[in-house]
Design an enzyme around this catalytic site. Structure first.
Site, PDB file in Angstrom:
ATOM      1  N   CYS A   2      45.266   5.092  12.796  1.00  0.00           N
ATOM      2  CA  CYS A   2      44.442   4.746  11.630  1.00  0.00           C
ATOM      3  C   CYS A   2      45.280   4.088  10.537  1.00  0.00           C
ATOM      4  O   CYS A   2      46.477   4.331  10.428  1.00  0.00           O
ATOM      5  CB  CYS A   2      43.812   5.990  11.053  1.00  0.00           C
ATOM      6  N   ARG A  27      47.735  -1.708  14.340  1.00  0.00           N
ATOM      7  CA  ARG A  27      48.015  -0.295  14.590  1.00  0.00           C
ATOM      8  C   ARG A  27      47.078   0.287  15.641  1.00  0.00           C
ATOM      9  O   ARG A  27      47.339   1.362  16.173  1.00  0.00           O
ATOM     10  CB  ARG A  27      47.863   0.503  13.294  1.00  0.00           C
ATOM     11  N   TRP A  73      40.938   5.205  14.285  1.00  0.00           N
ATOM     12  CA  TRP A  73      41.207   5.356  15.721  1.00  0.00           C
ATOM     13  C   TRP A  73      40.712   6.761  16.049  1.00  0.00           C
ATOM     14  O   TRP A  73      41.328   7.750  15.657  1.00  0.00           O
ATOM     15  CB  TRP A  73      42.701   5.221  15.970  1.00  0.00           C
ATOM     16  N   ASN A  99      44.084   9.615   7.140  1.00  0.00           N
ATOM     17  CA  ASN A  99      44.847   9.486   8.396  1.00  0.00           C
ATOM     18  C   ASN A  99      45.404  10.858   8.736  1.00  0.00           C
ATOM     19  O   ASN A  99      45.869  11.559   7.832  1.00  0.00           O
ATOM     20  CB  ASN A  99      46.040   8.539   8.227  1.00  0.00           C
ATOM     21  N   GLY A 100      45.431  11.197  10.007  1.00  0.00           N
ATOM     22  CA  GLY A 100      45.989  12.491  10.405  1.00  0.00           C
ATOM     23  C   GLY A 100      44.904  13.378  10.981  1.00  0.00           C
ATOM     24  O   GLY A 100      43.807  12.921  11.313  1.00  0.00           O
ATOM     25  N   GLU A 480      59.977   0.459  32.384  1.00  0.00           N
ATOM     26  CA  GLU A 480      59.427  -0.319  31.267  1.00  0.00           C
ATOM     27  C   GLU A 480      58.518  -1.442  31.786  1.00  0.00           C
ATOM     28  O   GLU A 480      57.460  -1.710  31.213  1.00  0.00           O
ATOM     29  CB  GLU A 480      60.594  -0.884  30.424  1.00  0.00           C
ATOM     30  N   LYS A 484      54.580  -1.885  30.806  1.00  0.00           N
ATOM     31  CA  LYS A 484      54.020  -3.099  30.192  1.00  0.00           C
ATOM     32  C   LYS A 484      52.784  -3.570  30.965  1.00  0.00           C
ATOM     33  O   LYS A 484      51.782  -3.918  30.369  1.00  0.00           O
ATOM     34  CB  LYS A 484      55.060  -4.243  30.171  1.00  0.00           C
ATOM     35  N   GLU A 487      49.819  -1.164  30.332  1.00  0.00           N
ATOM     36  CA  GLU A 487      49.213  -1.057  29.007  1.00  0.00           C
ATOM     37  C   GLU A 487      48.529  -2.339  28.548  1.00  0.00           C
ATOM     38  O   GLU A 487      47.561  -2.263  27.811  1.00  0.00           O
ATOM     39  CB  GLU A 487      50.213  -0.564  27.959  1.00  0.00           C
ATOM     40  N   HIS A 503      61.037   8.655  49.409  1.00  0.00           N
ATOM     41  CA  HIS A 503      60.680  10.068  49.196  1.00  0.00           C
ATOM     42  C   HIS A 503      59.213  10.228  48.808  1.00  0.00           C
ATOM     43  O   HIS A 503      58.830  11.255  48.257  1.00  0.00           O
ATOM     44  CB  HIS A 503      61.583  10.668  48.109  1.00  0.00           C
ATOM     45  N   LYS A 602      49.560   1.357  17.748  1.00  0.00           N
ATOM     46  CA  LYS A 602      50.954   0.940  17.588  1.00  0.00           C
ATOM     47  C   LYS A 602      51.826   2.111  17.145  1.00  0.00           C
ATOM     48  O   LYS A 602      52.957   2.256  17.577  1.00  0.00           O
ATOM     49  CB  LYS A 602      51.024  -0.198  16.552  1.00  0.00           C
TER      50      LYS A 602
HETATM   51  C1  F6R Z   1      54.800   0.610  24.684  1.00  0.00           C
HETATM   52  C2  F6R Z   1      54.845   1.158  23.344  1.00  0.00           C
HETATM   53  C3  F6R Z   1      54.859   2.638  23.195  1.00  0.00           C
HETATM   54  C4  F6R Z   1      55.875   3.026  22.113  1.00  0.00           C
HETATM   55  C5  F6R Z   1      55.807   4.532  21.845  1.00  0.00           C
HETATM   56  C6  F6R Z   1      56.847   4.963  20.837  1.00  0.00           C
HETATM   57  O1  F6R Z   1      54.786  -0.778  24.662  1.00  0.00           O
HETATM   58  O2  F6R Z   1      54.862   0.437  22.385  1.00  0.00           O
HETATM   59  O3  F6R Z   1      55.135   3.273  24.387  1.00  0.00           O
HETATM   60  O4  F6R Z   1      57.153   2.646  22.534  1.00  0.00           O
HETATM   61  O5  F6R Z   1      54.539   4.871  21.369  1.00  0.00           O
HETATM   62  O6  F6R Z   1      56.699   4.286  19.640  1.00  0.00           O
HETATM   63  P1  F6R Z   1      57.855   4.235  18.573  1.00  0.00           P
HETATM   64  O7  F6R Z   1      58.962   3.427  19.127  1.00  0.00           O
HETATM   65  O8  F6R Z   1      57.246   3.602  17.362  1.00  0.00           O
HETATM   66  O9  F6R Z   1      58.265   5.661  18.338  1.00  0.00           O
END
Ligand code: F6R
Length: 607
Positions: A2, A27, A73, A99-100, A480, A484, A487, A503, A602
């Site tokens: 949010c 976000r 959100w 927020n929260g 990673e 990607k 997501e 395995h 985000k």
């Molecule tokens: C993936 C992504 C998330 C963040 C995770 C941690 O592309 O962006 O997996 O890496 O939510 O976020 P931060 O780095 O802000 O703690």
């Protein structure tokens, strides 16, 4: 997650609030709303969907020079117009955005309902509006102060009342808020991107602080009404940095910013005369650095994978036992804190609840936790015992790309510093610096392979399942790459150590499940080639990311992506970029919302 924006000043509030919410879109959100006060009236507009939907719902002639806005959100209650913020009290005189999560909202709600209050939403946040209204006797600040101690959980709150023109009140406990100090106007926001178009002067709120904004001034106090004086910080980010420029999406812009991001992370930190790195922000004396016997890295998501790369490097070159762990797991397993263990909390946003709470738990147990953060002034950056800013510039796309490369760079610098304090020779230190310095150019060369990767995306975007396989320091890169693709393209993908497929995961292999192998020229190469052959024997399609001119792999794989040859220990920098571009192009081809993928946020500020 949010986002919050508040404004008071001489200008019409509605367009400023909507523009601020637009900046907060990154976000992640599912609905948005604003509340604007004008001549003793309070107008609320809220809408499910994008900010453009809200903009259409706001009357053009909505006057009023103070107001609040929110991107929601959903956590408590479905995604509906009614559940969107701001929420009002029963009279409609007062509005709040939150927020929260209010953990005791059910108890508070039951009590308020017993007192005759009818709730209109399913949210936890609505209780805040009613509690403040119950204590309101003409003084909004006093009412907020009386309501706050009743709340358990986390909050960043912004609130206004139609009886208190031009007044905005904010309070924070566990969810960030920042004051934007303009010329005869004031802003309040959950992060600086929302105010950057208007001012670069900001004041960060701490937990337990209440801020009162009027058009020309602000004051901050704690919950006991003690005045707190704060310094005004200057944001170093430029407005252009939070805009897309000529790129179609923020994600691809940020992928292309990686050479510069790696350079920025290194700037002023390389010491060629001593063949080492300088990291002044660690706040540790040379003796304390020498005493470090173990390192534990905590983080979430992509930051965790960057930490895993760091752990491989540190063990190998600095010869210090080093473990990367998911922050969410560390927090709840009563972590053992040993003497001379150094902790790192890695977080792009610096606000991730899982990482923040794990950091606090480790600090409570007496450990020193250093932050590796991008967002200056973020909670992890401020509460850590020191650390390294990665200086990537704003990362707006939900999927993290350049922050990964910069976080990894921070670990390379730290590793060099620690290794040179121990057994690494001057000559090896020089070699390390030399290898690191050529990385930005090598990444630029990888970016030139984008047309090849785009073609591959066309060929493979229709597949439903993928495996990403790497070994050693590229095992986290495989994880990673899978993250990607999941997501942003919503394609199911698993990352594994290539050695692990026999395995279990090999059972998934058939002509419908392609595998992306990372094959640098290292001592595990032959073993990885055997794994590739095992996949091929089962009719699995093979894509390989290899060093330039690797004809042997070209013979085995269906498709290859060539990257510049760098030393294996530095290969994560060049291996990760094709995976980012592959996920990006698959997502574009599949018509996904690349910068704001479904269900994601985000900055994940709830557990
Ligand atoms: C993936 C992504 C998330 C963040 C995770 C941690 O592309 O962006 O997996 O890496 O939510 O976020 P931060 O780095 O802000 O703690």
């Amino acid at each position: 997650m949010c986002g919050i924006i508040g404004y008071t000043g001489p200008r019409k509030a509605a367009p400023i609030l909507i523009e601020g919410l637009k900046r907060l879109e990154y976000r992640g959100y599912d609905s948005a709303g604003i509340g604007v006060g004008c001549d003793g009236a309070l107008t609320i507009c809220k809408k499910v969907g994008k900010i453009k939907d809200l903009r259409e719902a706001v009357p053009d002639d909505l006057d009023g020079c103070y107001g609040i806005g929110h991107t929601r959100w959903a956590t408590h209650g479905g995604v509906t117009d009614v559940n969107a913020h701001p929420h009002t009290d029963t009279t409609g005189n007062l509005a709040i955005a939150h927020n929260g999560i209010i953990e005791n909202y059910l108890i508070l709600k039951a009590r308020l309902e017993a007192e005759g209050i009818t709730f209109r939403t399913e949210t936890d946040s609505e209780v805040i509006a009613h509690l403040i209204a119950q204590h309101y006797e003409g003084d909004l600040e006093a009412a907020v102060r009386k309501a706050l101690p009743l709340l358990k959980g986390t909050y960043g709150i912004v609130c206004l009342h139609k009886g208190n023109p031009q007044l905005i009140i904010g309070a924070r406990s566990g969810s960030p808020l920042v004051v934007g100090v303009g010329e005869d106007e004031m802003f309040l926001a959950s992060d600086v991107t929302a105010v950057l178009a208007h001012t670069k002067q900001v004041v960060y709120l701490e937990d337990g602080e209440v801020v009162v904004l009027t058009e020309k001034d602000f004051h901050i106090t704690d919950l006991n009404e003690r005045k707190i004086s704060k310094t005004i910080d200057e944001i170093s980010w430029e407005l252009e940095e939070i805009e897309k420029g000529d790129f179609k999406h923020y994600m691809v812009k940020e992928i292309y910013e990686q050479p510069e991001a790696i350079e920025r992370a290194c700037r002023g930190r390389l010491d060629p005369t001593q063949a080492t790195a300088r990291l002044g922000g660690l706040n540790l004396s040379p003796a304390q650095l020498l005493d470090v016997e173990r390192i534990r890295i905590i983080a979430a998501g992509t930051s965790y994978y960057a930490g895993l790369v760091g752990s491989y490097l540190i063990e190998q070159l600095a010869r210090i036992p080093c473990q990367a762990e998911l922050a969410s797991e560390v927090r709840y397993r009563n972590p053992i804190v040993e003497r001379n263990t150094l902790h790192f909390a890695v977080s792009q946003s610096g606000e991730t609840a899982d990482t923040l709470y794990a950091m606090r738990e480790l600090q409570r147990k007496g450990s020193c936790v250093l932050g590796i953060c991008n967002v200056v002034g973020s909670t992890i950056a401020r509460e850590s015992n020191g650390g390294v800013y990665i200086h990537s510039g704003p990362e707006i796309a939900v999927a993290s790309t350049k922050a990964f490369s910069s976080q990894v760079t921070a670990f390379y610098l730290f590793c060099l510093l620690m290794a040179r304090k121990r057994h690494m020779s001057y000559e090896t230190g020089e070699w390390f610096l030399q290898e690191l310095t050529v990385i930005p150019e090598a990444v630029k060369a990888v970016l030139k392979t984008e047309p090849v990767i785009k073609k591959l995306a066309k060929k493979y975007a229709g597949y439903k399942d993928f495996l990403f396989l790497g070994r050693g320091i590229n095992y986290p890169v495989a994880l990673e790459g899978a993250l990607k693709l999941k997501e942003i393209a919503y394609i199911h993908a698993e990352g594994y150590s290539a050695a692990e497929i026999k395995h279990g995961p090999i059972a998934l292999i058939n002509e419908e499940t392609p595998s992306m192998f990372l094959v640098p020229d290292d001592r595990l190469r032959e073993k990885v080639i055997s794994n590739m052959k095992e996949v091929k024997a089962r009719r699995g399609k093979l894509i390989a990311v290899v060093g330039e001119g690797d004809d042997e792999i070209r013979e085995i794989a269906d498709d290859v992506i060539e990257v510049p040859r760098v030393h294996t220990l530095f290969s994560p920098f060049v291996m990760v970029v094709p995976l980012q571009l592959f996920a990006y192009h698959c997502a574009v081809l599949l018509g996904r919302d690349v910068d704001q993928p479904r269900n994601l946020a985000k900055s994940v500020t709830v557990e």
